[in-house]
Design a protein around this motif. Sequence first.
Motif, PDB file in Angstrom:
ATOM      1  N   GLY A  14       0.795  -1.234   0.000  1.00 50.32           N
ATOM      2  CA  GLY A  14       0.000   0.000   0.000  1.00 50.32           C
ATOM      3  C   GLY A  14       0.822   1.275   0.000  1.00 50.32           C
ATOM      4  O   GLY A  14       0.277   2.378  -0.155  1.00 50.32           O
ATOM      5  N   SER A  15       2.140   1.164   0.158  1.00 48.31           N
ATOM      6  CA  SER A  15       2.983   2.368   0.186  1.00 48.31           C
ATOM      7  C   SER A  15       4.428   2.003  -0.158  1.00 48.31           C
ATOM      8  O   SER A  15       4.794   0.819  -0.206  1.00 48.31           O
ATOM      9  CB  SER A  15       2.946   3.012   1.582  1.00 48.31           C
ATOM     10  OG  SER A  15       3.445   2.105   2.554  1.00 48.31           O
ATOM     11  N   GLY A  36      -1.804  -5.384   3.491  1.00 45.46           N
ATOM     12  CA  GLY A  36      -1.376  -4.473   4.554  1.00 45.46           C
ATOM     13  C   GLY A  36      -2.534  -4.239   5.504  1.00 45.46           C
ATOM     14  O   GLY A  36      -3.614  -4.823   5.338  1.00 45.46           O
ATOM     15  N   ARG A  37      -2.294  -3.378   6.511  1.00 48.83           N
ATOM     16  CA  ARG A  37      -3.340  -3.112   7.496  1.00 48.83           C
ATOM     17  C   ARG A  37      -4.260  -1.981   7.063  1.00 48.83           C
ATOM     18  O   ARG A  37      -5.430  -1.956   7.400  1.00 48.83           O
ATOM     19  CB  ARG A  37      -2.698  -2.746   8.850  1.00 48.83           C
ATOM     20  CG  ARG A  37      -1.916  -3.861   9.494  1.00 48.83           C
ATOM     21  CD  ARG A  37      -0.991  -3.320  10.543  1.00 48.83           C
ATOM     22  NE  ARG A  37      -0.077  -2.326   9.993  1.00 48.83           N
ATOM     23  CZ  ARG A  37       0.828  -1.651  10.679  1.00 48.83           C
ATOM     24  NH1 ARG A  37       0.949  -1.844  11.971  1.00 48.83           N
ATOM     25  NH2 ARG A  37       1.602  -0.784  10.076  1.00 48.83           N
ATOM     26  N   ARG A  38      -3.709  -0.976   6.349  1.00 44.94           N
ATOM     27  CA  ARG A  38      -4.491   0.227   6.016  1.00 44.94           C
ATOM     28  C   ARG A  38      -5.316   0.012   4.760  1.00 44.94           C
ATOM     29  O   ARG A  38      -4.810   0.085   3.637  1.00 44.94           O
ATOM     30  CB  ARG A  38      -3.548   1.421   5.812  1.00 44.94           C
ATOM     31  CG  ARG A  38      -2.900   1.940   7.084  1.00 44.94           C
ATOM     32  CD  ARG A  38      -1.793   2.906   6.749  1.00 44.94           C
ATOM     33  NE  ARG A  38      -0.723   2.256   5.994  1.00 44.94           N
ATOM     34  CZ  ARG A  38       0.164   2.883   5.229  1.00 44.94           C
ATOM     35  NH1 ARG A  38       0.104   4.183   5.090  1.00 44.94           N
ATOM     36  NH2 ARG A  38       1.114   2.204   4.601  1.00 44.94           N
ATOM     37  N   ASP A  58      -2.506  -8.405   8.742  1.00 46.32           N
ATOM     38  CA  ASP A  58      -1.626  -7.910   9.798  1.00 46.32           C
ATOM     39  C   ASP A  58      -0.564  -8.978  10.005  1.00 46.32           C
ATOM     40  O   ASP A  58      -0.823 -10.037  10.577  1.00 46.32           O
ATOM     41  CB  ASP A  58      -2.409  -7.649  11.094  1.00 46.32           C
ATOM     42  CG  ASP A  58      -1.501  -7.112  12.199  1.00 46.32           C
ATOM     43  OD1 ASP A  58      -0.270  -7.073  11.984  1.00 46.32           O
ATOM     44  OD2 ASP A  58      -2.013  -6.748  13.262  1.00 46.32           O
ATOM     45  N   ASN A  85       7.792  -8.048   2.039  1.00 46.13           N
ATOM     46  CA  ASN A  85       8.266  -6.658   2.006  1.00 46.13           C
ATOM     47  C   ASN A  85       7.872  -5.854   3.240  1.00 46.13           C
ATOM     48  O   ASN A  85       8.579  -4.917   3.613  1.00 46.13           O
ATOM     49  CB  ASN A  85       7.719  -5.995   0.726  1.00 46.13           C
ATOM     50  CG  ASN A  85       7.740  -4.486   0.798  1.00 46.13           C
ATOM     51  OD1 ASN A  85       8.779  -3.844   0.605  1.00 46.13           O
ATOM     52  ND2 ASN A  85       6.582  -3.892   1.109  1.00 46.13           N
ATOM     53  N   GLY A  87       7.472  -4.054   6.618  1.00 47.80           N
ATOM     54  CA  GLY A  87       8.466  -3.863   7.673  1.00 47.80           C
ATOM     55  C   GLY A  87       8.252  -2.542   8.384  1.00 47.80           C
ATOM     56  O   GLY A  87       7.580  -1.645   7.862  1.00 47.80           O
ATOM     57  N   ILE A  88       8.804  -2.433   9.587  1.00 47.66           N
ATOM     58  CA  ILE A  88       8.752  -1.179  10.343  1.00 47.66           C
ATOM     59  C   ILE A  88      10.151  -0.877  10.891  1.00 47.66           C
ATOM     60  O   ILE A  88      10.956  -1.786  11.100  1.00 47.66           O
ATOM     61  CB  ILE A  88       7.721  -1.222  11.503  1.00 47.66           C
ATOM     62  CG1 ILE A  88       7.956  -2.432  12.418  1.00 47.66           C
ATOM     63  CG2 ILE A  88       6.298  -1.251  10.960  1.00 47.66           C
ATOM     64  CD1 ILE A  88       7.113  -2.422  13.692  1.00 47.66           C
ATOM     65  N   THR A 137      15.319  -7.270   2.633  1.00 45.65           N
ATOM     66  CA  THR A 137      16.125  -7.031   3.832  1.00 45.65           C
ATOM     67  C   THR A 137      16.517  -5.558   3.842  1.00 45.65           C
ATOM     68  O   THR A 137      15.679  -4.682   3.733  1.00 45.65           O
ATOM     69  CB  THR A 137      17.346  -7.983   3.878  1.00 45.65           C
ATOM     70  OG1 THR A 137      18.189  -7.721   2.757  1.00 45.65           O
ATOM     71  CG2 THR A 137      16.911  -9.432   3.908  1.00 45.65           C
ATOM     72  N   TYR A 151      15.892  -2.993  14.615  1.00 45.34           N
ATOM     73  CA  TYR A 151      15.557  -3.075  13.180  1.00 45.34           C
ATOM     74  C   TYR A 151      16.686  -3.765  12.419  1.00 45.34           C
ATOM     75  O   TYR A 151      16.446  -4.705  11.654  1.00 45.34           O
ATOM     76  CB  TYR A 151      15.322  -1.664  12.624  1.00 45.34           C
ATOM     77  CG  TYR A 151      15.182  -1.622  11.112  1.00 45.34           C
ATOM     78  CD1 TYR A 151      13.972  -1.918  10.494  1.00 45.34           C
ATOM     79  CD2 TYR A 151      16.269  -1.296  10.295  1.00 45.34           C
ATOM     80  CE1 TYR A 151      13.847  -1.882   9.104  1.00 45.34           C
ATOM     81  CE2 TYR A 151      16.156  -1.262   8.917  1.00 45.34           C
ATOM     82  CZ  TYR A 151      14.939  -1.553   8.327  1.00 45.34           C
ATOM     83  OH  TYR A 151      14.817  -1.531   6.944  1.00 45.34           O
ATOM     84  N   LYS A 155      16.914  -7.392  10.269  1.00 46.44           N
ATOM     85  CA  LYS A 155      17.272  -7.502   8.846  1.00 46.44           C
ATOM     86  C   LYS A 155      18.473  -8.431   8.665  1.00 46.44           C
ATOM     87  O   LYS A 155      18.546  -9.174   7.690  1.00 46.44           O
ATOM     88  CB  LYS A 155      17.538  -6.113   8.260  1.00 46.44           C
ATOM     89  CG  LYS A 155      16.280  -5.233   8.195  1.00 46.44           C
ATOM     90  CD  LYS A 155      15.210  -5.846   7.303  1.00 46.44           C
ATOM     91  CE  LYS A 155      14.000  -4.939   7.126  1.00 46.44           C
ATOM     92  NZ  LYS A 155      13.001  -5.476   6.195  1.00 46.44           N
ATOM     93  N   TYR A 183      19.264   3.256   1.370  1.00 42.94           N
ATOM     94  CA  TYR A 183      18.359   4.268   1.937  1.00 42.94           C
ATOM     95  C   TYR A 183      17.528   4.830   0.765  1.00 42.94           C
ATOM     96  O   TYR A 183      18.083   5.352  -0.194  1.00 42.94           O
ATOM     97  CB  TYR A 183      19.220   5.348   2.583  1.00 42.94           C
ATOM     98  CG  TYR A 183      18.483   6.442   3.335  1.00 42.94           C
ATOM     99  CD1 TYR A 183      17.303   6.193   4.005  1.00 42.94           C
ATOM    100  CD2 TYR A 183      19.036   7.728   3.393  1.00 42.94           C
ATOM    101  CE1 TYR A 183      16.663   7.204   4.709  1.00 42.94           C
ATOM    102  CE2 TYR A 183      18.409   8.747   4.100  1.00 42.94           C
ATOM    103  CZ  TYR A 183      17.217   8.478   4.753  1.00 42.94           C
ATOM    104  OH  TYR A 183      16.583   9.468   5.446  1.00 42.94           O
ATOM    105  N   VAL A 184      16.182   4.682   0.859  1.00 45.53           N
ATOM    106  CA  VAL A 184      15.296   5.047  -0.255  1.00 45.53           C
ATOM    107  C   VAL A 184      14.256   6.057   0.237  1.00 45.53           C
ATOM    108  O   VAL A 184      13.823   6.006   1.400  1.00 45.53           O
ATOM    109  CB  VAL A 184      14.573   3.789  -0.809  1.00 45.53           C
ATOM    110  CG1 VAL A 184      13.619   4.156  -1.957  1.00 45.53           C
ATOM    111  CG2 VAL A 184      15.574   2.747  -1.296  1.00 45.53           C
TER     112      VAL A 184
END
Length: 251
Positions: A14-15, A36-38, A58, A85, A87-88, A137, A151, A155, A183-184
């Motif tokens: 979703g993002s 996803g959750r949203r 979830d 994919n 992740g938090i 990862t 985090y 990974k 880093y994206v």
Amino acid sequence: MKLKGNTIFITGGGSGIGRGLAEALHRSGNQVIISGRRQAALAAVTAANPGMKALELDITDPKSIEQAAKKLIAEFPALNVLINNAGIMSPDHVQKTVDDAQVSSIVTTNLLGPIRMTSALIEHLKQQPDASVINVTSGLAFVPLAITATYCATKAALHSYTLSLRYLLRDTRVRVLEIAPPYVQTELMGPEQAKDPRAMPLKDFIEETMRVLGTDADEVLTQPVAFLRNGAGPRDAEFTAQFNDRMAGEH
Ligand SMILES: NC(=O)c1ccc[n+]([C@@H]2O[C@H](COP(=O)([O-])OP(=O)(O)OC[C@H]3O[C@@H](n4cnc5c(N)ncnc54)[C@H](OP(=O)(O)O)[C@@H]3O)[C@@H](O)[C@H]2O)c1
């Protein structure tokens, strides 16, 4: 892997990177199912990409994973690609007493999530003519950013799990791939990240990732992550100190 004709389930479509990959794979001729959750985020992505499907999930909840797997197998029997994919990431200050709920949530989402999701689908994937499990990862799997220690540890563990899974499935038709992003520009650590000029633009990352995904590479790496991937090894402690000093100096 082949880039068309697959039925692909992606966690967290979703993002950010998940959405970028889902849209690129949708455009190149695959049936893509995001999750996803949203609900609103999922609905926005499917509305913008007719034919793409969505499923609420979830990844921290084993029941939700079981239900999603059942539904996927029933409704999309040709399912042959799983992209782990979701992740938090958040600063966790492990030099102090940690917030147990926070670190548990990071481990459950980023490590147990992919292990459970893979487990729920692996026997189905083995029955397909060709299949892939793709774990997202991070460059931080190889050299940690200390302010997000838990985090980075998840990974690194997911990288290790990916190596084991690839070895164990070597004589099957299931390939095991790893995407280790640099880093994206996404909102993983908040809205500022999406504008940070030090991060790789999402569009460039997706383009390069799709190019490498189309090759035989087991590890899908883009140029900005090479220094982290190559930083692992016997001198990783020294490299970690240099990397973290540099990052601290930039703030
Ligand atoms: N951006 C970077 O710099 C970077 C670098 C290296 C690795 N990565 C990795 O790339 C992956 C995608 O991150 P991103 O940068 O695209 O950030 P993002 O936009 O925040 O995407 C994370 C996705 O994970 C989903 N998610 C989080 N918790 C979930 C849960 N409990 N159940 C189901 N879905 C969940 C979110 O959907 P909901 O909130 O709707 O559930 C969201 O769509 C992550 O694994 C991240 O670690 C990112």
